[in-house]
Write a protein that holds these residues in place. Structure first.
Motif, PDB file in Angstrom:
ATOM      1  N   GLY A  42       0.792  -1.225   0.000  1.00 17.54           N
ATOM      2  CA  GLY A  42       0.000   0.000   0.000  1.00 17.54           C
ATOM      3  C   GLY A  42       0.820   1.268   0.000  1.00 17.54           C
ATOM      4  O   GLY A  42       0.308   2.336   0.340  1.00 17.54           O
ATOM      5  N   SER A  43       2.079   1.201  -0.409  1.00 16.67           N
ATOM      6  CA  SER A  43       2.948   2.374  -0.362  1.00 16.67           C
ATOM      7  C   SER A  43       4.114   2.178  -1.328  1.00 16.67           C
ATOM      8  O   SER A  43       4.314   1.094  -1.882  1.00 16.67           O
ATOM      9  N   LEU A  71       2.626   6.709   1.792  1.00 18.04           N
ATOM     10  CA  LEU A  71       1.631   5.746   2.258  1.00 18.04           C
ATOM     11  C   LEU A  71       0.271   5.975   1.592  1.00 18.04           C
ATOM     12  O   LEU A  71       0.069   6.938   0.865  1.00 18.04           O
ATOM     13  N   HIS A  72      -0.647   5.043   1.883  1.00 23.18           N
ATOM     14  CA  HIS A  72      -2.053   5.140   1.482  1.00 23.18           C
ATOM     15  C   HIS A  72      -2.212   5.217  -0.038  1.00 23.18           C
ATOM     16  O   HIS A  72      -2.963   6.040  -0.566  1.00 23.18           O
ATOM     17  N   ASP A  93      -3.198   3.186  -3.643  1.00 28.03           N
ATOM     18  CA  ASP A  93      -4.015   2.080  -4.131  1.00 28.03           C
ATOM     19  C   ASP A  93      -3.159   1.128  -4.960  1.00 28.03           C
ATOM     20  O   ASP A  93      -2.376   1.583  -5.820  1.00 28.03           O
ATOM     21  N   PRO A 119      -2.224  -3.031   1.189  1.00 29.98           N
ATOM     22  CA  PRO A 119      -1.832  -2.673   2.557  1.00 29.98           C
ATOM     23  C   PRO A 119      -2.067  -3.829   3.506  1.00 29.98           C
ATOM     24  O   PRO A 119      -2.881  -4.728   3.262  1.00 29.98           O
ATOM     25  N   ARG A 133      -5.427  -5.911   4.305  1.00 30.05           N
ATOM     26  CA  ARG A 133      -6.353  -5.720   3.198  1.00 30.05           C
ATOM     27  C   ARG A 133      -5.940  -6.625   2.068  1.00 30.05           C
ATOM     28  O   ARG A 133      -4.795  -6.627   1.643  1.00 30.05           O
TER      29      ARG A 133
END
Length: 320
Positions: A231-232, A277-278, A280, A314, A317
């Motif tokens: 996720g990063s 981070l964060h 998709d 991430p 997930r």
């Protein structure tokens, strides 16, 4: 090619020459073609070698053409980057200096209007007492003219009414106070408005403008590596201009594509790497970085944007 072979056959044998005497030995000659196996094998090997060489040459030519086409694509990309960045630089320079011209013109106009307002205020405040004094003097001149007319008329009148006329004239003259005169200010006591203008501002402005802005063909910092993380993406960058003393770095990112968002800051600081981070998974992101020199307030040109993405979802997930 072939060769002749001979064989002997006893009389009465299976093979005999026609009209041969009984009991004699017959010599039989036969033509045998030479075997072609050795020569044919040699020819087959030569053909195979030629075919192999031809295939290798064709493959080499294809690879050569592919490499040249890749280099042509690289040249087109380089030309596109040069022309695109040059166009953007031109637009940025025109926009910036147009804004400066507009702002400078507005500031100068505002300053001029303020100074003119000061002149108007000084003039109005200074003229008013003079106008008041002028009105007082003009009123006195009018009274004096009227008194003169009455005095001259009293002198010209007959003896019967001269005493009354002269008495009335004398009372009026005493009431006017002919010995009282308004005070008119001397020129040294009234304002003499002037403008004080420092011409050195032109030299200062010329010096500052001549050093304002710069054009760079290569940014001092470039992105060195993009590593995917869950996720990063870990972004690393490095200086490519050793003479540039960087005080801070600034990293920005955005979604790639025509519908991508605007660049936004991800990091500002002295480190040469940062974990964004964060993000998709399976989505392209563009990253760029710039630097600020020691003792400077403006940022350097941006690095060439690099595209990165992560295939890792991430933690906690599941990737689709």
């Amino acid at each position: 090619m072939g060769h002749w072979t001979s064989s002997t056959t006893p009389a009465g044998g299976a093979v005999a020459a026609a009209a041969a005497p009984s009991g004699s030995v017959t010599f039989t000659f036969k033509w045998r073609p030479e075997s072609t196996e050795t020569g044919g094998g040699r020819m087959s090997v030569e053909v195979d070698l030629l075919l192999q060489e031809a295939k290798e040459s064709i493959e080499a030519a294809q690879n050569y053409r592919s490499e040249l086409q890749q280099r042509l694509h690289g040249l087109n990309q380089a030309r596109k980057q040069i022309r695109g960045s040059s166009g953007q630089a031109r637009e940025a320079l025109k926009r910036h200096f147009t804004e400066l011209q507009t702002a400078a013109s507005r500031l100068l106009s505002e300053r001029l209007a303020g100074l003119l307002a000061e002149v108007d205020a000084i003039e109005a405040d200074s003229i008013k007492p003079l106008d008041d004094c002028q009105s007082l003097i003009e009123h006195g001149v009018g009274q004096a003219d009227e008194l003169l007319r009455e005095g001259e008329a009293a002198l010209r009148c007959g003896l019967g009414e001269k005493e009354d006329k002269l008495g009335s004239f004398t009372k009026k003259a005493m009431h006017i106070q002919l010995d009282s005169l308004p005070e008119v200010p001397a020129l040294v006591d009234v304002p003499c408005v002037s403008a004080q203008l420092d011409d050195s501002i032109l030299s200062l402005l010329r010096d500052r403008v001549s050093r304002h802005g710069s054009v760079s063909s290569h940014p001092p910092v470039q992105i060195e590596e993009l590593q995917e993380r869950p996720g990063s993406i870990l972004v690393r960058w490095c200086k490519v201009d050793e003479d540039f003393a960087a005080a801070d770095y600034r990293l920005q990112y955005r979604r790639s594509g025509s519908g991508g968002s605007q660049y936004e800051d991800a990091y500002i600081g002295r480190d040469c790497e940062f974990l964004v981070l964060h993000l998709d998974p399976h989505t392209d992101y563009l990253f760029r970085v710039c630097a600020r020199g020691e003792g400077r307030t403006e940022w350097s040109p941006w690095s060439i944007p690099q595209t990165g993405y992560t295939t890792l979802a991430p933690h906690g997930r599941r990737s689709l």
